[in-house]
Design a protein around this motif. Structure first.
Motif, mmCIF file in Angstrom:
data_model
loop_
_atom_site.group_PDB
_atom_site.id
_atom_site.type_symbol
_atom_site.label_atom_id
_atom_site.label_comp_id
_atom_site.label_asym_id
_atom_site.label_seq_id
_atom_site.Cartn_x
_atom_site.Cartn_y
_atom_site.Cartn_z
ATOM 1 N N GLY A 58 -7.389 2.181 -0.963
ATOM 2 C CA GLY A 58 -6.483 1.798 -2.048
ATOM 3 C C GLY A 58 -7.225 1.320 -3.278
ATOM 4 O O GLY A 58 -6.943 1.761 -4.409
ATOM 5 N N GLY A 59 -8.194 0.417 -3.092
ATOM 6 C CA GLY A 59 -8.912 -0.180 -4.223
ATOM 7 C C GLY A 59 -9.675 0.856 -5.036
ATOM 8 O O GLY A 59 -9.626 0.859 -6.273
ATOM 9 N N ALA A 80 -14.871 -5.314 -6.787
ATOM 10 C CA ALA A 80 -15.790 -6.002 -5.862
ATOM 11 C C ALA A 80 -15.485 -5.574 -4.441
ATOM 12 O O ALA A 80 -14.316 -5.503 -4.040
ATOM 13 C CB ALA A 80 -15.613 -7.515 -5.978
ATOM 14 N N TYR A 131 -18.575 -10.626 -2.535
ATOM 15 C CA TYR A 131 -17.355 -11.168 -1.926
ATOM 16 C C TYR A 131 -16.576 -11.942 -2.985
ATOM 17 O O TYR A 131 -17.127 -12.819 -3.654
ATOM 18 C CB TYR A 131 -17.748 -12.095 -0.773
ATOM 19 N N GLY A 142 -2.076 -1.351 -0.056
ATOM 20 C CA GLY A 142 -2.781 -0.989 1.177
ATOM 21 C C GLY A 142 -2.371 -1.808 2.381
ATOM 22 O O GLY A 142 -1.254 -2.317 2.469
HETATM 23 P P1 FAD Z 1 -9.712 -0.976 3.485
HETATM 24 O O1 FAD Z 1 -10.003 0.468 3.553
HETATM 25 O O2 FAD Z 1 -9.821 -1.745 4.755
HETATM 26 O O3 FAD Z 1 -10.705 -1.596 2.382
HETATM 27 C C1 FAD Z 1 -10.742 -2.958 2.074
HETATM 28 C C2 FAD Z 1 -12.149 -3.318 1.613
HETATM 29 O O4 FAD Z 1 -12.126 -4.603 0.975
HETATM 30 C C3 FAD Z 1 -13.139 -3.450 2.766
HETATM 31 O O5 FAD Z 1 -14.360 -2.806 2.436
HETATM 32 C C4 FAD Z 1 -13.350 -4.952 2.893
HETATM 33 O O6 FAD Z 1 -14.568 -5.303 3.478
HETATM 34 C C5 FAD Z 1 -13.236 -5.374 1.432
HETATM 35 N N1 FAD Z 1 -12.920 -6.796 1.242
HETATM 36 C C6 FAD Z 1 -12.059 -7.565 1.955
HETATM 37 N N2 FAD Z 1 -12.005 -8.796 1.425
HETATM 38 C C7 FAD Z 1 -12.841 -8.796 0.365
HETATM 39 C C8 FAD Z 1 -13.201 -9.792 -0.591
HETATM 40 N N3 FAD Z 1 -12.668 -11.023 -0.570
HETATM 41 N N4 FAD Z 1 -14.109 -9.459 -1.560
HETATM 42 C C9 FAD Z 1 -14.650 -8.223 -1.601
HETATM 43 N N5 FAD Z 1 -14.328 -7.251 -0.725
HETATM 44 C C10 FAD Z 1 -13.432 -7.540 0.240
HETATM 45 N N6 FAD Z 1 -5.269 5.981 8.433
HETATM 46 C C11 FAD Z 1 -4.888 7.267 8.265
HETATM 47 O O7 FAD Z 1 -4.140 7.562 7.324
HETATM 48 N N7 FAD Z 1 -5.315 8.260 9.106
HETATM 49 C C12 FAD Z 1 -6.140 8.007 10.148
HETATM 50 O O8 FAD Z 1 -6.502 8.930 10.886
HETATM 51 C C13 FAD Z 1 -6.566 6.672 10.346
HETATM 52 N N8 FAD Z 1 -7.396 6.382 11.364
HETATM 53 C C14 FAD Z 1 -7.842 5.097 11.509
HETATM 54 C C15 FAD Z 1 -8.705 4.825 12.563
HETATM 55 C C16 FAD Z 1 -9.166 3.542 12.748
HETATM 56 C C17 FAD Z 1 -10.124 3.265 13.884
HETATM 57 C C18 FAD Z 1 -8.755 2.506 11.865
HETATM 58 C C19 FAD Z 1 -9.274 1.113 12.036
HETATM 59 C C20 FAD Z 1 -7.887 2.764 10.823
HETATM 60 C C21 FAD Z 1 -7.409 4.061 10.635
HETATM 61 N N9 FAD Z 1 -6.523 4.374 9.626
HETATM 62 C C22 FAD Z 1 -6.096 5.668 9.460
HETATM 63 C C23 FAD Z 1 -6.016 3.335 8.700
HETATM 64 C C24 FAD Z 1 -6.792 3.346 7.377
HETATM 65 O O9 FAD Z 1 -8.167 3.261 7.615
HETATM 66 C C25 FAD Z 1 -6.326 2.175 6.511
HETATM 67 O O10 FAD Z 1 -4.929 2.235 6.382
HETATM 68 C C26 FAD Z 1 -6.955 2.189 5.131
HETATM 69 O O11 FAD Z 1 -8.352 2.171 5.197
HETATM 70 C C27 FAD Z 1 -6.469 0.972 4.325
HETATM 71 O O12 FAD Z 1 -7.074 0.959 3.057
HETATM 72 P P2 FAD Z 1 -7.147 -0.389 2.214
HETATM 73 O O13 FAD Z 1 -7.632 0.021 0.862
HETATM 74 O O14 FAD Z 1 -5.895 -1.146 2.314
HETATM 75 O O15 FAD Z 1 -8.263 -1.290 2.927
#
Ligand code: FAD
Ligand code: NAP
Length: 501
Positions: free
Chosen positions: A32-33, A50, A143, A337
């Motif tokens: 998402g980010g 970040a 972070y 996200g």
């Molecule tokens: P994330 O991708 O988790 O990214 C968040 C980032 O922010 C991370 O790098 C984290 O370390 C960082 N962060 C957190 N707090 C801070 C802070 N305070 N400062 C700086 N950085 C920070 N989805 C699908 O659609 N298809 C699939 O096949 C699928 N398979 C999956 C398999 C597994 C094993 C898992 C665990 C998940 C799977 N998903 C799948 C779900 C998908 O990965 C997530 O829905 C997606 O990555 C969410 O994106 P996001 O941007 O919300 O967060």
């Protein structure tokens, strides 16, 4: 000389924060980010992002790109593919005339698989970083903590650097991390999906706690690699999915693979003579090489100042409460996200939420996220794809008298020659009655490559797919997807028929 310069630079960098001013600060460099940051920059906004990944309890670390790229969708799908390739070699190739070595001599080389998957992931980390540079997004490997609704402190534990960012808008996109059970030995001896793809040693015999997406997908590829797996179930496998479809997924895993489902709860985890022993509430002592906890994920929303600035979290899930515009209780702070309360933890959802949000913020658009036709696929050895409602949910939502269910069993042509089971693959379509408009409100398919078929159906449902459209569709022969054109009404044929090919 060089060393003293480096020490001096470290001292200066770690004590004097660097100041940045921007239109948009994105916290979290996951699906998402990254999507939101690139799109906002394209619209002309000055963006800082970040991202920081702390190591897991056993020390696993990874790079930029978030869960999906590093420890989610991508390594998971590659390992799923590796397992399916083993199945082809073991189960079907000889029937199609290939002279194969005996099954006993086939073995997975975990080290090679791990290295090749990790290398691909690293290439994605690299290209993600490049894409941020191409879009002129300022990336901080740090972070983030919120000091006020416009001021964010970013600290890099690796370099000691501090940055202070002043931003007009903030997007929270921190994602989640796997939940550990509160039992002795969990973090000391257990692992999660954050570790499984990078284990130095082959996982071996594995007990998986939890029976959702991650548990069944990991059990699927591990069993495919030849490691026996046990899944500890609290209620039912894949709760919330269509029960007819899940029954087939589970039957495939237990009848054709070395996967066992056990209804029980974990009590404690100990190491004994080089093996792990998971003691259960039901009195079992499950001996194995690896215990993987796949019990859902917790949002990374605590301890970063959200309470200080007044962002409201759900008291139970700790996810961020947002309105239809993804705005939190603080007017210039948004969330997207996995951390969004009531959202869906899927990569394409996080991406779409982020892109639509910045289109509204920086490109005068008004479109909002629509969750109605979000498709998903569980990448179990026999894949399960679905979009819309389950049969039970459709009856509950519209009333049983307004819903019709059509289904059929499928025996893929490819499965006939190697004599693979003829009672596993399956399609179900849930519609409103013709007098109610006949709209398709649910679609479920269990078959090889289910995700590929489901994506097309999701598009048709967005465009208003009805049963009449399906009836007018001419099949592509011989395919699995042509089953659309051969559906039976469940009230006439209660057990989904197997037409053969
Ligand atoms: P994330 O991708 O988790 O990214 C968040 C980032 O922010 C991370 O790098 C984290 O370390 C960082 N962060 C957190 N707090 C801070 C802070 N305070 N400062 C700086 N950085 C920070 N989805 C699908 O659609 N298809 C699939 O096949 C699928 N398979 C999956 C398999 C597994 C094993 C898992 C665990 C998940 C799977 N998903 C799948 C779900 C998908 O990965 C997530 O829905 C997606 O990555 C969410 O994106 P996001 O941007 O919300 O967060
Ligand atoms: P999940 O699908 O929510 O499943 C969690 C499982 O853990 C459930 O079986 C649950 O049982 C069990 N559980 C929860 N608390 C427990 C406890 N205290 N003791 C024992 N069992 C417990 O979560 P997940 O598998 O960790 O996946 C997280 C999310 O990632 C998913 O919701 C999904 O959105 C996303 N994901 C998507 C894909 C994909 O798109 N293919 C793949 C992987 C992950 P109950 O059912 O009894 O609650």
């Amino acid at each position: 000389m060089f060393r003293s310069y480096r020490i001096l630079r470290y001292c200066v960098l770690s004590t004097v924060p660097r100041e940045h001013t921007c239109d948009l600060m994105v916290i979290g460099g996951g699906s998402g980010g990254i999507a939101a940051a690139k799109r906002a920059a394209k619209h002309g906004a000055k963006v800082v992002l970040a991202d920081y990944v702390p190591p897991t309890p056993i020390g696993t670390k990874w790079g930029l790109g978030g869960t999906c790229v590093n420890v989610g969708c991508i390594p998971k799908k590659l390992m799923h593919t590796a397992a399916l390739q083993g199945d082809v070699v073991r189960e079907t190739a000889s029937y199609y005339g290939w002279k194969m070595p005996p099954n006993e001599s086939l073995a997975l080389d975990w080290a090679t698989l791990r290295k090749n998957v990790t290398n691909h992931v690293r290439s994605l980390n690299f290209s993600t970083r490049g894409a941020l540079m191409d879009h002129s997004v300022k990336y901080l490997n740090a972070y983030a903590t919120l000091q006020t609704a416009n001021r964010i402190l970013c600290h890099s534990p690796d370099t000691g650097e501090h940055h202070v960012v002043t931003a007009t808008n903030i997007i929270l996109a921190m994602g989640g991390h796997p939940t550990y059970p509160n039992i002795p030995g969990a973090k000391e001896f257990g692992i999660t999906s954050d570790d499984i793809f990078r284990l130095e040693k082959p996982p071996g015999e594995t007990v998986i706690v939890g029976a959702g997406y991650i548990a069944l997908e990991c059990a699927g590829f591990l069993a495919g690699f030849g490691y026996p797996t046990k899944i500890l179930v609290r209620s039912v496998p894949l709760r919330g999915f269509d029960s007819d479809a899940v029954e087939r997924v589970v039957r495939h895993m237990t009848s054709t693979k070395t996967t066992e489902f056990v209804t029980d709860l974990p009590k404690s985890l100990v190491r004994d003579n080089g093996k792990l022993v998971l003691n259960t509430e039901g009195g079992k002592n499950l001996v194995c090489d690896t215990v993987l906890f796949a019990m859902g994920r917790s949002p990374k929303t605590l301890g970063i100042g959200l309470d200080t600035i007044g962002v409201t979290l759900s008291p139970t899930s700790h996810k961020v409460i947002v309105d239809a515009d993804n705005r939190t209780s603080v007017s210039n702070v948004y969330a997207i996200g996995d951390i969004v309360e009531g959202g869906l933890e899927l990569t394409p959802v996080a991406i779409r939420q982020g892109e639509l949000l910045v289109d509204r913020l920086y490109a005068s658009q008004s479109q909002r996220m629509n969750y109605e036709h979000v498709a998903t696929t569980v990448f179990t050895p026999l894949e399960y794809g679905c979009v819309g409602l389950t049969e039970a949910a459709a009856r509950a939502k519209y009333g049983p008298e307004k819903v019709e269910v059509f289904h059929t069993g499928i025996w893929p042509l490819e499965w006939t020659v190697p004599h693979l089971p003829n009672d596993l693959c399956f399609m179900k379509v849930i519609t409103l009655l013709p007098q109610e408009g006949g709209r398709v409100v649910g679609f479920h398919i269990v078959c090889p490559n289910a995700g590929e078929i489901t994506q097309g159906v999701a598009m048709a449902m967005v465009a208003g797919l009805t049963k009449s459209h399906l009836d007018q569709t001419v099949g592509i022969h011989p395919t699995i997807a042509e089953a659309f054109t051969k559906l039976f009404n469940k009230k006439d044929v209660p057990q989904a028929a197997v037409p053969g090919c």
